[in-house]
Design a protein around this motif. Structure first.
Motif, short mmCIF file in Angstrom:
data_model
loop_
_atom_site.label_atom_id
_atom_site.label_comp_id
_atom_site.label_asym_id
_atom_site.label_seq_id
_atom_site.Cartn_x
_atom_site.Cartn_y
_atom_site.Cartn_z
N THR A 1 0.82 -1.20 0.00
CA THR A 1 0.00 0.00 0.00
C THR A 1 0.86 1.26 0.00
OG1 THR A 1 -1.75 -1.15 1.19
CG2 THR A 1 -1.79 1.25 1.26
N ASP A 2 1.87 1.31 0.83
CA ASP A 2 2.66 2.53 0.93
C ASP A 2 3.46 2.83 -0.32
OD1 ASP A 2 4.36 0.39 1.35
OD2 ASP A 2 5.59 1.41 2.84
N GLN B 1 -6.92 -0.02 13.81
CA GLN B 1 -6.73 -0.72 12.54
C GLN B 1 -5.37 -1.42 12.51
OE1 GLN B 1 -6.20 1.90 9.14
NE2 GLN B 1 -7.57 0.64 7.91
N LYS B 2 -5.36 -2.68 12.07
CA LYS B 2 -4.12 -3.45 12.05
C LYS B 2 -3.47 -3.37 10.68
CE LYS B 2 -5.45 -6.70 15.68
NZ LYS B 2 -5.60 -8.11 16.09
N LEU B 3 -2.36 -2.64 10.63
CA LEU B 3 -1.59 -2.50 9.39
C LEU B 3 -0.22 -3.13 9.57
CD1 LEU B 3 -2.33 1.22 8.44
CD2 LEU B 3 -3.53 -0.83 7.67
N ALA C 1 3.20 6.93 3.99
CA ALA C 1 2.99 6.55 5.39
C ALA C 1 1.51 6.64 5.74
CB ALA C 1 3.80 7.46 6.30
N ILE C 2 1.03 5.65 6.49
CA ILE C 2 -0.40 5.56 6.80
C ILE C 2 -0.57 5.50 8.32
CG2 ILE C 2 -2.49 4.19 6.51
CD1 ILE C 2 -1.20 3.10 3.92
N THR C 3 -1.42 6.36 8.83
CA THR C 3 -1.74 6.33 10.25
C THR C 3 -2.89 5.36 10.48
OG1 THR C 3 -1.08 8.63 10.52
CG2 THR C 3 -2.47 7.68 12.24
N PRO C 4 -2.70 4.35 11.31
CA PRO C 4 -3.78 3.39 11.55
C PRO C 4 -5.04 4.08 12.06
CG PRO C 4 -1.72 2.59 12.44
CD PRO C 4 -1.47 4.01 12.04
N GLN C 5 -6.17 3.71 11.50
CA GLN C 5 -7.45 4.29 11.90
C GLN C 5 -7.90 3.73 13.24
OE1 GLN C 5 -10.55 4.55 8.82
NE2 GLN C 5 -11.93 3.51 10.22
N VAL C 6 -8.53 4.56 14.04
CA VAL C 6 -9.11 4.14 15.31
C VAL C 6 -10.62 4.25 15.20
CG1 VAL C 6 -9.25 4.53 17.78
CG2 VAL C 6 -7.08 4.93 16.58
#
Length: 802
Positions: A295-296, A763-765, A784-789
């Motif tokens: 994804t990144d 969210q599990k990345l 870069a992706i910040t895991p969603q809560v």
């Protein structure tokens, strides 16, 4: 002059006597005022007949003999006491006398004692069809046709709150696309609802194909009604599965809504059959599979403007997991819901001995539905390592008589066989196949086929090679074929016709016709773009896998067209590099998506068509996946299971190295475009951040095309059946889940956005996606992706059609 009273009395008595006599006669002859209207017509049928080798199924027209026809005055789909009925004769005809004041829809109840004259066999399952009162008025009381198409028009009236006239016109439009002909096919509303036996040619073929698909749906609707299912399906309930409330072994804290569902009605059953587990029925889906990028590496990458346009402006899954590494097990998982322990890219004969030994038979040759000549092929592809990956005659794992290694030849049903059994089509369109080659064999080099790469990227910039290059070996690889590892798929009569060609970016049809790799094959009439031909004629599959070659799928560094070097096969620089190969792959995605969007199929508002752009795998490691994977790892003791009629799973004897597979892999891109977003009113920019995998997608496709039943776990293929409830109730047969810390994450769900993620759930990345990757052109960290809560801002369904 006034009559005498005695004369009046005598005449009145006579009249009363005559009236009494007429009434008595009518009681015997059923002609009194309570039976003064006759409704007559036929109950039309269709039947799929296996065996076609062209890629188009054979579907025959007929009638239902012995069906019960009645006027359904209360709309419950059931013949109640007091409702008049008749039975169809050997030609499907019925004549039903009803009270002139009676009203309602006409229903044909077709039990397994009824005969389908198309194949002169009993109906395989209970089926209820209907025709509306509006249709009766339109066709005439003596010319009524009850059929799957008549049922569909009334279902659409109820679903859309519209009129009979509107939906009659809409279904005609749905059928009015090119079909096996260069000329457009126009089906009138009258013909769409006519007795299909009276039609001919392409018009009859189009109606029969639709009739067959509708028969499957309405048979399922009847099953749901007969069973007394609750409505809607459990996994389509907003918020989560309500049946988990009484299930032991579920992770505490998971959202489980109250079960407020009620027993399904006749009308609800007919709607539910077209929205299985909240997944709308689609006519066609195109699945473009790219390779080896996480994804990144793709999200936000300026080298991939087309893919990012889809992710930003259409719909996407933001937490989608591959199931393994390298390529082959992922494609196998897409085709059958399990990789069976395959952890390499070798040919289907590897590890395949004894009960798993290939049973392929020689193919005598033939002609595909588009006219393409298919040459004859031997029982197995040529015995050399160039065309059989990993092959060596004496190899213990991939030789002529293997004695060890994971089984690559998988028995049993798969997506291709279940679609075939339903009379529907599923195709694989592959770029850069050698003309005349066996689709079960890798492509080989051909110095006579030379091409210059010269394309325009998504930003309008010309991307051009400095010289022409000859075709290299292995541009086409069978490891990227979702059907290849399945014995039953390769044994389908339509297998060779359904493995078709698609246009390329570097080599033209004229280039390929100069081929010398297969000198016995006459390539003068060879079509290098069956995909384009099929789009133009409307003869694409219900499911279509689109597989770019290894220069256009991000698998290689893709130097061709960037810095003057030939596309370097096999040098991917890992799954997370933002390298130049992304440009070439994005160009190819753009060409495919544009071709689909320019087709009459896509522009037909009454058809439901979707495009998925996805990747086989991302950047990850062992045991980093979700949703039906082997959560316990290589020593879990995992084994395939069988499921009985009561839903109980029993572990089977696992093939060698089975537990080495399904170990999971990282997050990857999954974008969704539907024609209802372009020509209809469906929402755009919908994100679903719940955890899904290849197994989830397979389950979704089974729902989408009506080839599974949520009440029968066994109807879902392999690990696609591993829902939370299934795992909890069968944990003794599924040791890989005994220590699960998150039963939702570890279980499969259909991609329907029904489940609501708990507010505090993170969210599990995969870690690499969180940190991003360095862009070699700028030196900056990108992607870069910040895991969603917590949950998404909306729970909109990514497949919604309105």
């Amino acid at each position: 002059m006034n009559k005498q009273p005695s004369q009046v009395f005598r005449k009145s008595s006579k009249a009363l006597a005559e009236a009494s006599l007429v009434a008595a006669i009518c009681m015997v002859a059923a002609c009194n005022s309570t039976h003064d209207k006759t409704l007559a017509g036929v109950v039309a049928a269709s039947a799929y007949v296996p065996g076609s080798t062209t890629g188009d199924p054979t579907i025959k027209a007929g009638y239902y003999k012995g069906a019960t026809v009645f006027l359904d005055e209360n709309g419950n789909g059931v013949l109640d006491s007091g409702e008049d009925s008749a039975t169809t004769d050997a030609t499907g005809k019925f004549s039903l006398k009803v009270d002139h004041n009676a009203s309602g829809q006409l229903v044909a109840d077709i039990t397994t004692s009824a005969i389908n004259t198309a194949v002169n066999a009993a109906a395989p399952s209970h089926l209820i069809l209907r025709a509306s009162a509006a249709q009766v008025a339109d066709q005439g009381e003596d010319k009524i046709v009850i059929s799957p198409m008549s049922s569909e028009v009334q279902r659409l009236v109820e679903a859309n709150g519209s009129s009979y006239a509107a939906e009659k016109a809409n279904i005609a439009t749905r059928l009015s696309v090119p079909f096996n002909s260069a000329a457009a096919l126009s089906v009138s509303g009258a013909d769409a609802l006519a007795d299909v036996n009276t039609l001919s040619g392409n018009e009859q073929a189009a109606v029969l194909f639709e009739d067959n698909a509708l028969t499957n749906r309405y048979t399922y609707a009847t099953t749901k009604l007969d069973r007394g299912d609750k409505y809607p399906d459990a996994l389509a309930v907003a918020g989560g599965d309500p049946t988990l409330a009484d299930t032991a072994g579920i992770t505490s804290g998971e959202t489980i809504p109250a079960d407020t569902r009620t027993t399904i009605t006749f009308a609800q059953a007919q709607q539910a059959a077209f929205n299985i587990e909240g997944v709308p029925a689609y006519d066609n889906i195109f699945i473009i599979i790219e390779e080896n990028k996480s994804t990144d590496a793709v999200a936000g990458n300026p080298r991939a403007p087309t893919i990012n346009d889809i992710l930003d402006n259409y719909n996407k899954l933001s937490t989608y997991y591959a199931t393994s590494n390298p390529s082959e097990p992922n494609y196998t998982a897409l085709g059958g819901g399990d990789d069976f322990g395959v952890t390499d890219d070798n040919w289907f004969g590897c590890g395949a001995s004894g009960q798993y030994a290939p049973t392929d038979v020689a193919f005598a040759g033939g002609t595909a539905s588009d006219g393409q000549v298919i040459p004859a092929f031997a029982a197995l592809p040529p015995a050399d390592s160039a065309r059989r990956a990993g092959y060596s005659p004496t190899s213990a794992t991939c030789g002529d008589a293997p004695t060890q290694g994971a089984v690559h030849n998988i028995p049993g049903d798969n997506l291709f066989t279940v679609m075939s059994k339903a009379g529907m089509t599923i195709r694989t369109y592959s770029e850069s196949m050698n003309p005349g080659q066996d689709p079960r064999a890798d492509s080989i080099a051909d110095p006579a086929v030379v091409g210059l790469y010269d394309e325009t990227d998504g930003d309008g910039t010309e991307v051009k090679d400095t010289q022409a290059w000859p075709v290299r070996s292995q541009l086409y690889r069978v490891k990227h074929g979702p059907s290849i590892d399945f014995q039953a798929a390769r044994n389908l009569p339509e297998f060779y016709a359904d493995n078709r060609t698609i246009f390329g970016t570097q080599y033209t049809e004229a280039d390929w016709k100069k081929q010398t790799a297969y000198p016995d094959f006459d390539a003068s009439n060879w079509n290098y773009d069956q995909f384009g031909t099929d789009l133009a004629t409307g003869d694409v599959g219900n499911i279509n896998f689109v597989v770019p070659d290894q220069c256009d799928d991000m698998h290689s560094v893709g130097k061709s067209g960037v810095d003057g070097e030939s596309c370097a096969i096999g040098s991917s620089n890992g799954n997370n590099g933002q390298n130049a190969g992304i440009t070439r792959a994005d160009i190819y995605v753009n060409k495919v998506v544009t071709a689909i969007k320019n087709s009459a199929l896509w522009k037909n508002k009454q058809r439901r068509v979707a495009i998925v752009v996805m990747f086989d795998e991302g950047e990850g490691g062992n045991n980093g996946s979700c949703c039906g994977w082997n959560a316990g790892g290589p020593n879990s003791g995992a084994a395939p299971v069988t499921v009985d009629a009561d839903g109980k799973a029993t572990a089977t004897t696992a093939p060698t190295n089975y537990a080495q597979g399904n170990f999971g892999h990282g997050n990857s891109i999954f974008g969704i475009v539907t024609n209802q977003q372009d020509v209809g009113t469906a929402k755009k920019a919908v994100t679903d951040s719940d955890a899904y995998s290849h197994f989830s997608f397979l389950r979704t496709m089974q729902d989408m095309f009506g080839v599974a039943d949520p009440a029968r776990d066994a109807s879902y293929l392999n690990r696609a059946k591993y829902t939370e409830k299934f795992i909890a109730e069968n944990i003794m047969a599924l040791p890989e889940y005994t220590d699960s810390a998150d039963t939702h994450f570890d279980a499969v769900r259909p991609i329907n956005h029904a489940y609501k993620i708990p507010d505090t759930y993170v969210q599990k990345l995969y870690p690499g996606d969180i940190t991003g990757v360095v862009n070699p052109d700028t030196g900056m960290v990108e992607g870069a992706i910040t895991p969603q809560v917590g949950p998404d801002s909306s729970q909109d369904n990514v497949w919604a059609t309105k």
